[in-house]
Enzyme design. Sequence first.
Site, PDB file in Angstrom:
ATOM      1  CD  GLU A  18      -2.617   1.281   2.625  1.00  0.00           C
ATOM      2  OE1 GLU A  18      -3.051   0.187   3.035  1.00  0.00           O
ATOM      3  OE2 GLU A  18      -2.846   2.365   3.202  1.00  0.00           O
TER       4      GLU A  18
ATOM      5  CD  GLU B 167      -2.338   8.173   5.959  1.00  0.00           C
ATOM      6  OE1 GLU B 167      -3.441   7.623   6.114  1.00  0.00           O
ATOM      7  OE2 GLU B 167      -1.258   7.624   6.242  1.00  0.00           O
TER       8      GLU B 167
END
Length: 364
Positions: free
Chosen positions: A162, A167
Amino acid sequence: MRQFYILTTFVFVLSFNQFCIAQVDVVYDNLVWSDEFDTAGTNPVNSTNWFHQTQLPAGGGWYNGEEQHYSNRIDNSFVSGGFLNIVAKKESFTDQSVTKQYTSARLNSKFAFTYGRIDVRAKLPIESGTWPAIWTLGKNINENGGYWDATYGTTNWPYCGEIDIMEHGIFPGQDINFVQSALHTPSSNGNTYNKGGVVASDIQNNFHVYSMNWSPDQISFLLDGVIYYTYNPTVKDANTWPFDKDQYILLNVAMGGVAGTIDPAFTQSSMVIDYVRVYQLSALSNSEHEISDVKVFPNPAHSQITISTSSVIDKVELYDVFGKRILSQTKKMKTLDVSNLNAGFYLLNIYSGNKKSSKKVIIN
């Protein structure tokens, strides 16, 4: 008169779509996939490019204690005015026999690739409990309900790898404009130590370009063309580097969970995206597929750029230093009006059939 700023602090190189500080190990120059969200009116998300992931994981709750349903409704994701809007809302919503108090959207790209660069120009929600993310997962992830799962889902997380490009909102004590990038691998997952962050300027009201440059040797993360973190493990094996296979793009806004307590006054907020672009190395030979006789003048230019070539021009595009397409002209004309543009460096792409030429231009 427009002011002309000379860049003196850093050494810049002209890449595929922008000038960026010369730190990336591979410059990817060929636009292979994009969504510019340039449709008139208000429309659903382009289903050719995106899949709405709505199926709840086993147990009825999303990961990390998140509190939202993801829906495929236009209420939670739509394209309007040249922008994609992913909208998190406070509302009671029942789906799959489960009722939750928040809704949002989670998009999977129907495009996956190995090695290249992703640029996403976006504004972010910053309300307490919101968790906007721009990220990728291995196409081989075993995750029921994901776009690629039925055909390729053979590998559990985190063995699929990932890459969190951006974020926001899960970092107590940080500046409200702090954004983070991270890598999740078998050797470091969950609360990973492979991460880096940067403070941007007014991320709610200002667009920024969030980028990831992924080569066989390292993965670099950039804010507005400037690298702030690079992942380059000394040993690259299945535990540290599951990044030698296709990854796909996810865009979502989660609510609550590790993002913290949701503000009781929260009603709705959006991540607004101007474009998503993926670049890879050009498969074309420069000598065979370049327009050989292109000249651009005057350069520097003030009001108009003239293109000289014996070829028929199908399209010209002008990009600024952050990779934003400023002008696009499909008429078979060899002049481009730049009188309304700010002074600075630009990249001019010229297309004729299957050939292309790129020219560095200065506007003053």
